[in-house]
Design an enzyme around this catalytic site. Sequence first.
Site, PDB file in Angstrom:
ATOM      1  N   LYS A   1       0.875  -1.176   0.000  1.00  0.00           N
ATOM      2  CA  LYS A   1       0.000   0.000   0.000  1.00  0.00           C
ATOM      3  C   LYS A   1       0.906   1.217   0.000  1.00  0.00           C
ATOM      4  O   LYS A   1       1.666   1.449   0.951  1.00  0.00           O
ATOM      5  CB  LYS A   1      -0.930   0.023   1.211  1.00  0.00           C
ATOM      6  CG  LYS A   1      -1.997   1.085   1.004  1.00  0.00           C
ATOM      7  CD  LYS A   1      -2.879   1.232   2.177  1.00  0.00           C
ATOM      8  CE  LYS A   1      -2.626   2.558   2.686  1.00  0.00           C
ATOM      9  NZ  LYS A   1      -3.281   3.578   3.028  1.00  0.00           N
TER      10      LYS A   1
ATOM     11  N   GLY B   1      -7.893  10.115   9.075  1.00  0.00           N
ATOM     12  CA  GLY B   1      -8.212  10.400  10.475  1.00  0.00           C
ATOM     13  C   GLY B   1      -9.250  11.475  10.685  1.00  0.00           C
ATOM     14  O   GLY B   1      -9.607  11.771  11.822  1.00  0.00           O
TER      15      GLY B   1
ATOM     16  N   ALA C   1      -9.346   6.033   3.568  1.00  0.00           N
ATOM     17  CA  ALA C   1      -9.135   7.193   4.445  1.00  0.00           C
ATOM     18  C   ALA C   1     -10.313   8.150   4.493  1.00  0.00           C
ATOM     19  O   ALA C   1     -10.958   8.427   3.493  1.00  0.00           O
ATOM     20  CB  ALA C   1      -7.887   7.974   4.061  1.00  0.00           C
ATOM     21  N   GLY C   2     -10.567   8.617   5.709  1.00  0.00           N
ATOM     22  CA  GLY C   2     -11.549   9.672   5.923  1.00  0.00           C
ATOM     23  C   GLY C   2     -12.941   9.204   6.285  1.00  0.00           C
ATOM     24  O   GLY C   2     -13.813  10.020   6.560  1.00  0.00           O
TER      25      GLY C   2
ATOM     26  N   ASN D   1      -9.389   2.770   9.337  1.00  0.00           N
ATOM     27  CA  ASN D   1      -8.656   2.483  10.562  1.00  0.00           C
ATOM     28  C   ASN D   1      -9.201   3.281  11.744  1.00  0.00           C
ATOM     29  O   ASN D   1      -9.759   2.745  12.696  1.00  0.00           O
ATOM     30  CB  ASN D   1      -7.175   2.791  10.330  1.00  0.00           C
ATOM     31  CG  ASN D   1      -6.266   2.330  11.455  1.00  0.00           C
ATOM     32  OD1 ASN D   1      -5.078   2.154  11.252  1.00  0.00           O
ATOM     33  ND2 ASN D   1      -6.773   2.104  12.646  1.00  0.00           N
ATOM     34  N   THR D   2      -9.066   4.613  11.658  1.00  0.00           N
ATOM     35  CA  THR D   2      -9.325   5.455  12.819  1.00  0.00           C
ATOM     36  C   THR D   2     -10.737   5.290  13.380  1.00  0.00           C
ATOM     37  O   THR D   2     -10.909   5.223  14.602  1.00  0.00           O
ATOM     38  CB  THR D   2      -9.075   6.935  12.457  1.00  0.00           C
ATOM     39  OG1 THR D   2      -7.794   7.033  11.826  1.00  0.00           O
ATOM     40  CG2 THR D   2      -9.086   7.810  13.692  1.00  0.00           C
TER      41      THR D   2
HETATM   42  C1  LIG Z   1      -4.671   2.414   7.807  1.00  0.00           C
HETATM   43  C2  LIG Z   1      -4.299   3.001   6.551  1.00  0.00           C
HETATM   44  O1  LIG Z   1      -3.786   2.296   5.765  1.00  0.00           O
HETATM   45  C3  LIG Z   1      -4.447   4.453   6.272  1.00  0.00           C
HETATM   46  O2  LIG Z   1      -4.656   4.664   4.922  1.00  0.00           O
HETATM   47  C4  LIG Z   1      -5.394   5.284   7.031  1.00  0.00           C
HETATM   48  O3  LIG Z   1      -5.101   5.234   8.389  1.00  0.00           O
HETATM   49  C5  LIG Z   1      -6.850   5.033   6.806  1.00  0.00           C
HETATM   50  O4  LIG Z   1      -7.563   6.198   7.043  1.00  0.00           O
HETATM   51  P1  LIG Z   1      -8.512   6.426   8.307  1.00  0.00           P
HETATM   52  O5  LIG Z   1      -7.653   6.224   9.513  1.00  0.00           O
HETATM   53  O6  LIG Z   1      -9.029   7.811   8.121  1.00  0.00           O
HETATM   54  O7  LIG Z   1      -9.593   5.391   8.221  1.00  0.00           O
END
Ligand SMILES: CC(=O)[C@@H](O)[C@H](O)COP(=O)(O)O
Length: 257
Positions: free
Chosen positions: A96, A157, A184-185, A206-207
């Site tokens: 990634k 995040g 993300a987001g 993730n977050t």
């Molecule tokens: C975990 C990862 O690979 C990242 O791209 C990122 O942390 C994901 O985004 P969020 O934490 O906003 O979900």
Amino acid sequence: MLELYGKTLSSRLLLGTAQYPSPAIMAEAIRASRTEIVTVSLRRETAGAGSGGGFWSLIRSLNVDVLPNTAGCHSVKEAVTTARMARELFATNWIKLEVIGNPDTLQPDVFGLVEAARILSDEGFEVFPYTTDDLIVAERLLEAGCRVLMPWCAPIGSARGPSNPDALRSLRGYFPDTPLIVDAGLGRPSHAAIVMELGYDAVLLNTAVAKAGDPVRMASAFADAVDAGHAAHEAGLLEPRDMAVPSTPIFGKAVLT
Ligand SMILES: CC(=O)[C@@H](O)[C@H](O)COP(=O)(O)O
């Protein structure tokens, strides 16, 4: 079923492994999410306190594939070097690819990203690029050898959810045959459902799970939302209409005079 670089998957949710209250909660959340792929940041996990053998054996015990992540890399050189190290460590060609362009917004440096993607693809890596929702950048990444695209829907995040659904819809329309994963987001399960209803193939987050009051229940809620959004897309969603359309048939209605 979802196919990513020849790997067939039943889950359309990819989960990050950072920021959980404890390794045990992370493991439970991964199970509850039904994910088959977790991302692991090479720099964070090898350098961070509390990582090491325990972390890896826990991940291995979960029977999921690892997608190593170049998170925290701010240059092409750093990202390419990290990817090469990840290949050695995890014995996988998957990477990634993150090349961060701005320390405040964590938005990708799309120029560096395309350059690094080309170098790594030429070396046999199977690249999952974390990119913006820009159409031209997407084209360049495909030209560079990527066969999966991972546009953001909002900054990492931020939990803002899809800030430009039209751009995501446009990407989907232009690349009907390329696996598209929103990365993300995402902040809420409903955000995940929205992007899946747009026809996206999967989401990576993730977050929103790791920082939830109850990460395990949140992981399960996201898994359900991803499945619901995907099913709704497959089932054929009704397009919004400007005017009312009666939903109750009027045949047989009493005529009052
Ligand atoms: C975990 C990862 O690979 C990242 O791209 C990122 O942390 C994901 O985004 P969020 O934490 O906003 O979900």
